[in-house]
Design an enzyme around this catalytic site. Structure first.
Site, short mmCIF file in Angstrom:
data_model
loop_
_atom_site.label_atom_id
_atom_site.label_comp_id
_atom_site.label_asym_id
_atom_site.label_seq_id
_atom_site.Cartn_x
_atom_site.Cartn_y
_atom_site.Cartn_z
N ILE A 33 0.89 -0.95 -0.50
CA ILE A 33 0.13 0.35 0.23
C ILE A 33 1.00 0.99 -0.43
CG2 ILE A 33 -0.53 0.18 2.52
CD1 ILE A 33 -3.15 1.20 -0.03
N ARG A 34 1.81 1.25 0.42
CA ARG A 34 2.63 2.10 0.53
C ARG A 34 3.20 2.89 -0.91
NH1 ARG A 34 6.35 -0.49 5.05
NH2 ARG A 34 4.73 -1.58 5.36
N ASP A 50 -3.27 -1.20 -3.40
CA ASP A 50 -4.61 -1.40 -2.10
C ASP A 50 -5.14 -2.76 -2.69
OD1 ASP A 50 -6.51 0.86 -1.47
OD2 ASP A 50 -6.70 -1.31 -0.60
N TYR A 140 -8.45 -10.61 14.02
CA TYR A 140 -8.11 -11.34 13.18
C TYR A 140 -7.88 -12.97 12.70
CZ TYR A 140 -2.85 -12.69 12.35
OH TYR A 140 -2.11 -13.67 11.77
N LYS A 144 -9.19 -14.85 9.79
CA LYS A 144 -8.29 -16.35 9.16
C LYS A 144 -9.08 -17.20 9.13
CE LYS A 144 -4.71 -14.02 8.82
NZ LYS A 144 -3.87 -13.52 7.45
C1 VAH Z 1 0.22 -12.04 15.58
N1 VAH Z 1 1.99 -12.94 14.65
O1 VAH Z 1 0.58 -12.28 16.61
C2 VAH Z 1 0.97 -12.62 14.27
C3 VAH Z 1 0.50 -14.13 14.53
C4 VAH Z 1 0.09 -16.55 15.50
C5 VAH Z 1 0.74 -14.98 15.70
O2 VAH Z 1 -0.42 -14.74 14.26
O3 VAH Z 1 -0.64 -11.04 15.37
#
Ligand code: VAH
Length: 320
Positions: A33-34, A50, A140, A144
């Protein structure tokens, strides 16, 4: 031609180098993106991209004859909690853009990183298996595990050869920590050399699955090179490197930097770490593509300190 998104990130920085060594500099297009960056574009083609702009991604893929995409752009666990819906959008919409372009342009292969963050408090703490329950407690981790289902869907519905690895916490000396919960294990080396002390944001007994970047890069290339018929996991492979807690890592650093001192000040990231397993069972990766890690906490620490000591102009005591 290979296109890498998030090429300036922790994995991207190393993976672009390895892919360029293997396939030639001009065969690997780094994007992020940068604006134009330092090393990556000096060493081969770089485009500002992007990944949320599906049209730009498709135009680049067509114009440059892209056949493979390594989609690394994402927001990590700790940063993700600061902006849940924005992180969901970036992590998910970018993956769907890549999957759609790969399908529409009939790309040969796609790689996408998942994470041990897909596991939650109900998964086994030690030797957490490939099919352990995946009830993530972070945005996150949710993005995932959702991404893993989409990857499997595009493989089953459209025959897309997409492959993925649930990386543990990754440690490298080239890219600074990027908002992850495991990034204490990167920061600690910089602080140890810069100031001789480190205040750790996780408690000393917090054991987490980790991997040194050279192992993670090699695993990625080995997975992508494996014969398609050997790949039995189309969501994402568990992968194990080494597990340790902050106290063990600090002790290994102190072996080489006797004056190093660590203190513990757990913060909000402690809750995230508590929800994850302490070690991973990667039997399926060993079986399907003969995976084996090469680094342990001692060889990783030695290599990290040797590379970073130069940057911080620190004389390391000779290793006996
Ligand atoms: C995090 N480094 O800390 C990543 C990873 C298992 C950790 O997904 O979010």
């Amino acid at each position: 031609t290979i296109l890498v998104t998030g090429a300036c990130g922790q994995i991207g920085t190393e993976l672009v180098k390895a892919l360029r060594q293997k396939y030639g500099k001009d065969s690997v297009i780094a994007t992020d993106i940068r604006e134009v960056t330092d090393a990556l574009c000096a060493d081969g083609p770089y485009f500002k991209l992007d990944v949320l702009d599906r049209y730009e991604l498709e135009k680049l893929a067509i114009n440059l004859g892209v056949t493979h995409i390594y989609h690394l752009a994402a927001v990590l666990s700790a940063n993700g909690e600061k902006n849940p819906l924005g992180s969901w959008d970036l992590n998910m919409k970018s993956l769907l853009n890549v999957l759609e372009v790969a399908r529409a342009e009939n790309l040969k292969q796609v790689f996408w990183p998942s994470s041990i963050a897909v596991f939650g408090p109900d998964a086994p703490k030690e030797l957490c298996g490939q099919d352990a329950p995946t009830l993530p407690t972070t945005v996150y981790g949710i993005s995932k595990i959702a991404g893993e289902h989409w990857c499997r869907y595009y493989n089953e519905q459209y025959g897309l050869d997409i492959r993925s690895i649930r990386y543990p916490g990754l440690i490298s000396y080239s890219a600074q920590a990027g908002g992850g919960t495991t990034d204490y294990a990167v920061d600690i080396f910089h602080q140890a050399l810069k100031s001789g002390q480190y205040q750790c944001f996780l408690s000393e007994e917090t054991r987490l699955p980790m991997m040194y970047m050279p192992d993670a890069v090699r695993a990625t290339l080995e997975l992508m090179d494996a014969p398609n018929e050997n790949i039995t996991i189309r969501s994402s492979y568990n992968l194990a490197g080494l597990s340790f807690n902050p106290a063990e890592l600090a002790a290994t650093i102190t072996n080489q930097l006797p004056d190093f001192e660590i203190s513990y000040q757990p913060d909000a990231r402690q809750q995230i770490a508590n929800s994850w397993p302490g070690s991973i069972d990667d039997t399926q990766a060993k079986k399907d593509w003969n995976w084996k890690p090469e680094y342990d906490v001692y060889s990783m620490t030695t290599d990290m300190l040797q590379h970073l000591a130069v940057a911080y102009n620190v004389e390391l005591p000779l290793q006996t």
